[in-house]
Design a protein around this motif. Sequence first.
Motif, PDB file in Angstrom:
ATOM      1  N   ARG A  21       0.856  -1.136   0.052  1.00 17.50           N
ATOM      2  CA  ARG A  21      -0.039  -0.026   0.008  1.00 17.50           C
ATOM      3  C   ARG A  21       0.821   1.311   0.022  1.00 17.50           C
ATOM      4  N   SER A  22       0.290   2.116  -0.604  1.00 19.53           N
ATOM      5  CA  SER A  22       1.148   3.593  -0.836  1.00 19.53           C
ATOM      6  C   SER A  22       0.347   4.666  -1.025  1.00 19.53           C
ATOM      7  N   HIS A  23      -0.947   4.353  -1.220  1.00 20.51           N
ATOM      8  CA  HIS A  23      -1.704   5.679  -1.631  1.00 20.51           C
ATOM      9  C   HIS A  23      -2.336   6.455  -0.491  1.00 20.51           C
ATOM     10  N   ARG A  24      -2.704   7.553  -0.706  1.00 20.46           N
ATOM     11  CA  ARG A  24      -3.099   8.663   0.458  1.00 20.46           C
ATOM     12  C   ARG A  24      -4.517   8.869   0.079  1.00 20.46           C
ATOM     13  N   ASP A  25      -5.402   8.141   0.532  1.00 18.45           N
ATOM     14  CA  ASP A  25      -6.785   8.224   0.183  1.00 18.45           C
ATOM     15  C   ASP A  25      -7.568   9.061   1.130  1.00 18.45           C
ATOM     16  N   THR A  26      -6.989   9.599   2.089  1.00 22.98           N
ATOM     17  CA  THR A  26      -7.810  10.211   3.187  1.00 22.98           C
ATOM     18  C   THR A  26      -8.792  11.337   2.501  1.00 22.98           C
ATOM     19  N   ARG A  27     -10.124  11.059   3.152  1.00 26.48           N
ATOM     20  CA  ARG A  27     -10.882  12.135   2.614  1.00 26.48           C
ATOM     21  C   ARG A  27     -11.222  12.201   1.294  1.00 26.48           C
ATOM     22  N   ASP A  28     -11.471  11.188   0.582  1.00 23.93           N
ATOM     23  CA  ASP A  28     -11.802  11.010  -0.801  1.00 23.93           C
ATOM     24  C   ASP A  28     -10.957  11.760  -1.819  1.00 23.93           C
ATOM     25  N   ASN A  29     -11.374  11.824  -3.271  1.00 21.76           N
ATOM     26  CA  ASN A  29     -10.785  12.507  -4.270  1.00 21.76           C
ATOM     27  C   ASN A  29      -9.195  12.546  -4.121  1.00 21.76           C
ATOM     28  N   GLN A  30      -8.542  11.324  -3.865  1.00 25.19           N
ATOM     29  CA  GLN A  30      -7.188  11.250  -3.902  1.00 25.19           C
ATOM     30  C   GLN A  30      -6.519  11.212  -5.312  1.00 25.19           C
ATOM     31  N   GLU A  58      -5.788   6.616 -12.535  1.00 24.06           N
ATOM     32  CA  GLU A  58      -5.843   8.095 -12.241  1.00 24.06           C
ATOM     33  C   GLU A  58      -7.039   8.572 -11.674  1.00 24.06           C
ATOM     34  N   MET A  59      -8.207   7.799 -12.196  1.00 18.82           N
ATOM     35  CA  MET A  59      -9.556   7.889 -11.811  1.00 18.82           C
ATOM     36  C   MET A  59      -9.545   7.835 -10.222  1.00 18.82           C
ATOM     37  N   SER A  60     -10.792   8.592 -10.190  1.00 18.79           N
ATOM     38  CA  SER A  60     -11.479   8.617  -8.611  1.00 18.79           C
ATOM     39  C   SER A  60     -11.528   7.300  -8.018  1.00 18.79           C
ATOM     40  N   ARG A  61     -11.455   7.094  -6.905  1.00 20.58           N
ATOM     41  CA  ARG A  61     -11.912   5.932  -6.137  1.00 20.58           C
ATOM     42  C   ARG A  61     -13.141   5.122  -6.516  1.00 20.58           C
ATOM     43  N   ILE A  62     -14.032   6.034  -6.763  1.00 17.98           N
ATOM     44  CA  ILE A  62     -15.306   5.594  -6.821  1.00 17.98           C
ATOM     45  C   ILE A  62     -15.606   5.144  -8.137  1.00 17.98           C
ATOM     46  N   GLY A  63     -14.777   5.652  -9.236  1.00 11.63           N
ATOM     47  CA  GLY A  63     -14.968   5.450 -10.576  1.00 11.63           C
ATOM     48  C   GLY A  63     -14.420   3.968 -10.768  1.00 11.63           C
ATOM     49  N   CYS A 119      -6.326  -9.144  -3.569  1.00 11.25           N
ATOM     50  CA  CYS A 119      -6.194  -7.901  -3.411  1.00 11.25           C
ATOM     51  C   CYS A 119      -7.270  -6.900  -3.165  1.00 11.25           C
ATOM     52  N   ARG A 120      -7.322  -5.751  -2.402  1.00  8.37           N
ATOM     53  CA  ARG A 120      -8.367  -5.306  -2.051  1.00  8.37           C
ATOM     54  C   ARG A 120      -8.840  -4.045  -3.078  1.00  8.37           C
ATOM     55  N   VAL A 121      -9.885  -3.407  -2.905  1.00  5.47           N
ATOM     56  CA  VAL A 121     -10.400  -2.166  -3.829  1.00  5.47           C
ATOM     57  C   VAL A 121      -9.332  -1.231  -3.858  1.00  5.47           C
ATOM     58  N   GLY A 122      -8.938  -0.656  -2.514  1.00  7.91           N
ATOM     59  CA  GLY A 122      -7.878   0.247  -2.481  1.00  7.91           C
ATOM     60  C   GLY A 122      -6.604  -0.252  -3.290  1.00  7.91           C
ATOM     61  N   ASP A 123      -5.980  -1.372  -3.199  1.00  7.58           N
ATOM     62  CA  ASP A 123      -5.142  -1.638  -3.917  1.00  7.58           C
ATOM     63  C   ASP A 123      -5.334  -1.485  -5.500  1.00  7.58           C
TER      64      ASP A 123
END
Lengths: 134, 134
Positions: A121-130, B42-47, B32-36
């Motif tokens: 893991r290496s992403h900064r997802d805090t509070r959406d729209n990362q 590049e897209m938003s997490r929700i996308g 693996c998980r969604v966040g991975d």
Amino acid sequence: MFETESMDAVFRALAHGGRRKILDLVSAKPGCRVGDVCTHFEMSRIGVLKHINLLEAANLLISEREGRERRLYFNVVPIQTIYERWTTEYSGLWAGRLTRLKYEVESTRNDSANPNTLRDRSHRDTRDNQEQDQ
Amino acid sequence: MFETESMDAVFRALAHGGRRKILDLVSAKPGCRVGDVCTHFEMSRIGVLKHINLLEAANLLISEREGRERRLYFNVVPIQTIYERWTTEYSGLWAGRLTRLKYEVESTRNDSANPNTLRDRSHRDTRDNQEQDQ
DNA sequence: AACATTGGTAACTTAATGGTTACATGTTCC
DNA sequence: GGAACATGTAACCATTAAGTTACCAATGTT
């Protein structure tokens, strides 16, 4: 990963049931014409025509003018390419090694302690729209 | 012809490059998980999430809850089904009999007197907007 | 020449997809 | 309990795709 631009066109062309049906028809009657295909659809002639053109653009159909007629032929090559893509990419799966595992996962659903956990893991997802690293 | 409803979902799911990429990622890292998955876009997490859900709806992904996490697994079965569809439907082509013909058509383009002409015409197309017999 | 046949364009409407932001829910960790 | 985390829902916007009607252009046929 292994994606080529033309492959995308093929996948998108195949995503429509009517277009797959057209491929069925043309492969059953090689050399048939636009009008012949149209008889098998409720849709307007122009609707069918656009699908035919899209299939030709994806190289799944080959057409050949003959007077005022247009002969249609099915082209297997792109589908063979796709086949290669999957068998290469997921070769392990097709070879049966992981396939068995997947089937187990699907049927039993209680291997909750899967060892193959991802921890890079290496992403900064805090509070959406990362925005992530590509 | 041989179309099932679920097959259509699979074809449509595969029609998107991003979703095919997700399948690549998940099959490379089972569990693996969604966040991975999200870190690779590049897209938003929700996308990404919506694509994952669509893939699961098409049965190409299997997910499994584990606490607050969601583990993802690739499911080969639908793709195998598609493979069967093509190899059954176009069995002649894959068997090589017609394939050779197609290749010739594609390369030479001068068999203008193709004997396989369709003459079962029966549609009344006069002045557009015809309705045909299904 | 006149006319039916075959195929194709152009312009437009409607429906489906892909994507976004803002907010909500359940979980782990301190 | 409370903060950080992982995932999910809802409402919405922009773009693309699917299909239509109206018209055009060749090619055959008599």
